[in-house]
Write a protein that holds these residues in place. Structure first.
Motif, PDB file in Angstrom:
ATOM      1  N   LEU A 143       0.837  -1.193   0.000  1.00 14.89           N
ATOM      2  CA  LEU A 143       0.000   0.000   0.000  1.00 14.89           C
ATOM      3  C   LEU A 143       0.875   1.248   0.000  1.00 14.89           C
ATOM      4  N   ALA A 144       0.429   2.249  -0.701  1.00 15.95           N
ATOM      5  CA  ALA A 144       1.153   3.521  -0.720  1.00 15.95           C
ATOM      6  C   ALA A 144       0.963   4.242   0.603  1.00 15.95           C
ATOM      7  N   ASP A 145       1.915   5.103   0.912  1.00 17.05           N
ATOM      8  CA  ASP A 145       1.852   5.819   2.185  1.00 17.05           C
ATOM      9  C   ASP A 145       0.645   6.743   2.268  1.00 17.05           C
ATOM     10  N   ASP A 146       0.192   7.265   1.151  1.00 17.21           N
ATOM     11  CA  ASP A 146      -0.953   8.185   1.172  1.00 17.21           C
ATOM     12  C   ASP A 146      -2.283   7.461   1.023  1.00 17.21           C
ATOM     13  N   ASP A 147      -2.261   6.149   0.948  1.00 16.43           N
ATOM     14  CA  ASP A 147      -3.498   5.374   0.846  1.00 16.43           C
ATOM     15  C   ASP A 147      -4.191   5.353   2.207  1.00 16.43           C
ATOM     16  N   PRO A 148      -5.514   5.692   2.276  1.00 15.68           N
ATOM     17  CA  PRO A 148      -6.206   5.675   3.581  1.00 15.68           C
ATOM     18  C   PRO A 148      -6.185   4.309   4.247  1.00 15.68           C
ATOM     19  N   ALA A 149      -6.175   3.252   3.437  1.00 15.80           N
ATOM     20  CA  ALA A 149      -6.170   1.916   4.051  1.00 15.80           C
ATOM     21  C   ALA A 149      -4.840   1.571   4.687  1.00 15.80           C
TER      22      ALA A 149
END
Length: 433
Positions: free
Chosen positions: A226-232
């Motif tokens: 998951l990307a760092d800016d992904d809410p999950a």
């Protein structure tokens, strides 16, 4: 002091025993036995003097039938002087008390007086030599008085030993034989409980713990995708942290149920593991090689190899004087292999040490703890010493009563020396047979 009987008091170190109240309690126990005996003896002697055999027969019957409750109650109260363990109720109490009354009133009381007289008479006469046999020079009388003073500790041991034997005899007369089966059944229950603990620990270790490990790894891999800016990402990271925390708590729970290190490596390694997790510095020396106490100890300030003794680390790995992983003394290979103790003995000793360390950390305000363990013939002896404030009292709910009960199941014994101001020494003895 958790020593319950006069015979147990004899196992204490001589200074502690002689300073205790046990010799005086034993003397009072033996002298008190003459009270009913002298009364009956006076009546019987008068009957024989005036040739009244019916009086003698009537006295014997009266003692057995009418005096039995009084004598038995007196014996039960007197027994507390040398044996503080409570006496159980029995179904054949009357018969047992009749036998005890006959033996006490017509036999044992004068033996008690003879033992006290011969034991204390010699030292007293020697001490009074300057008064009884005045000597112009005073040298002989002074030497005799000194010899009398030196014989007093011998008299204390002799009186306590006989009083303890008398107390054990009285307990055997009053206690039912069914108690032996009760003790054995309690030991079987403890063994079954310990086996169940081990089963629970194995199930948790092989089942729930492995699933949590897999869950934690899966969440960690998911977080990497998951990307760092992904809410999950934040939710997955939080779940990952909670899974790791749950895994740590489960491991601590498994260690409390039954430590794996105790099963795999034995008591010395398990105690060192406890010492490493203690908030206080703990020095550990546990030698489970047979006849460890008989081997020659190095001189003070010198190691076993002849070099200077180094200061050990407070906890964790083997310290100065601590057994190495093979159980040999002073960290050196021993000619004798360490033994694995019975499962019940290892488990009992482990939990006693764990509870003792918890009590020290919570109540003692100590700066360091020392744990020594060795085999003494067919017994495991463990001593826990701390430099805290002392004043440990079983009545204040510090867990000492529970430890004594746990030890009693396996036939063990707990002695405690904890004067106000410290230090505190707890000595545990567990039979290994």
């Amino acid at each position: 002091m958790l020593t319950r009987t006069a015979l147990e008091a004899l196992t204490q170190r001589p200074p502690a025993f002689l300073r205790s109240a046990w010799p005086w309690r034993s003397l009072a126990y033996l002298l008190a036995g003459a009270v009913p005996g002298l009364v009956v003896f006076a009546v019987v002697a008068n009957g024989l003097l005036f040739r009244l055999p019916l009086v003698v027969i009537a006295v014997v019957l009266a003692v057995v039938v009418l005096g039995r409750p009084l004598v038995a109650r007196f014996e039960r109260l007197r027994l507390r002087l040398v044996d503080s363990a409570p006496l159980p109720e029995t179904t054949d109490r009357v018969r047992r008390e009749m036998v005890l009354t006959l033996v006490t009133v017509f036999g044992l009381w004068w033996i008690d007086l003879v033992v006290v007289g011969f034991t204390t008479g010699g030292p007293v006469v020697l001490i009074l030599s300057p008064v009884v046999q005045p000597d112009p020079t005073g040298l002989v009388a002074g030497v005799a008085a000194l010899a009398g003073v030196l014989l007093l500790p011998v008299a204390a041991y002799t009186i306590t030993a006989w009083a303890g034997a008398r107390g054990a005899m009285v307990r055997a007369m009053l206690a039912p034989p069914e108690l032996n089966e009760v003790v054995r059944s309690r030991a079987r229950l403890v063994d079954a409980f310990e086996a169940e603990r081990r089963r629970i620990e194995r199930d948790l270790h092989d089942g729930a713990q492995q699933r949590l490990v897999a869950l934690s790894m899966t969440l960690g891999l998911a977080r990497l995708d998951l990307a760092d800016d992904d809410p999950a990402a934040k939710l997955v990271e939080r779940a990952h942290d909670q899974a790791k925390q749950a895994l740590a708590e489960l491991r601590e729970l498994i260690r409390g149920v039954h430590p794996q290190v105790l099963t795999d490596r034995g008591l010395p390694a398990a105690v060192r593991d406890l010492a490493g997790r203690s908030p206080l510095p703990v020095n550990v020396h546990i030698d489970l090689t047979p006849y460890a106490r008989e081997r020659e100890r190095p001189a003070p300030g010198r190691s076993a190899s002849g070099g200077p003794r180094s200061e050990g680390r407070p906890s964790g790995g083997p310290t100065s004087g601590e057994s190495a992983s093979d159980g040999s003394a002073f960290g050196e290979p021993s000619l004798e292999k360490p033994v694995r103790l019975p499962v019940a003995v290892e488990a009992t000793a482990y939990y006693v040490v764990a509870e003792a360390l918890a009590n020290v950390a919570k109540h003692a305000r100590a700066t360091k703890v020392t744990i020594n363990g060795h085999l003494e013939k067919d017994r495991l002896v463990v001593e826990i010493h701390d430099d805290g404030c002392g004043g440990a009292d079983p009545a204040r709910g510090t867990g000492l009563t529970g430890l004594a009960d746990r030890l009693a199941v396996v036939g063990g014994r707990l002695s405690l020396s904890s004067p106000v101001g410290g230090p505190t020494l707890m000595r545990v003895e567990i039979p290994c047979a």
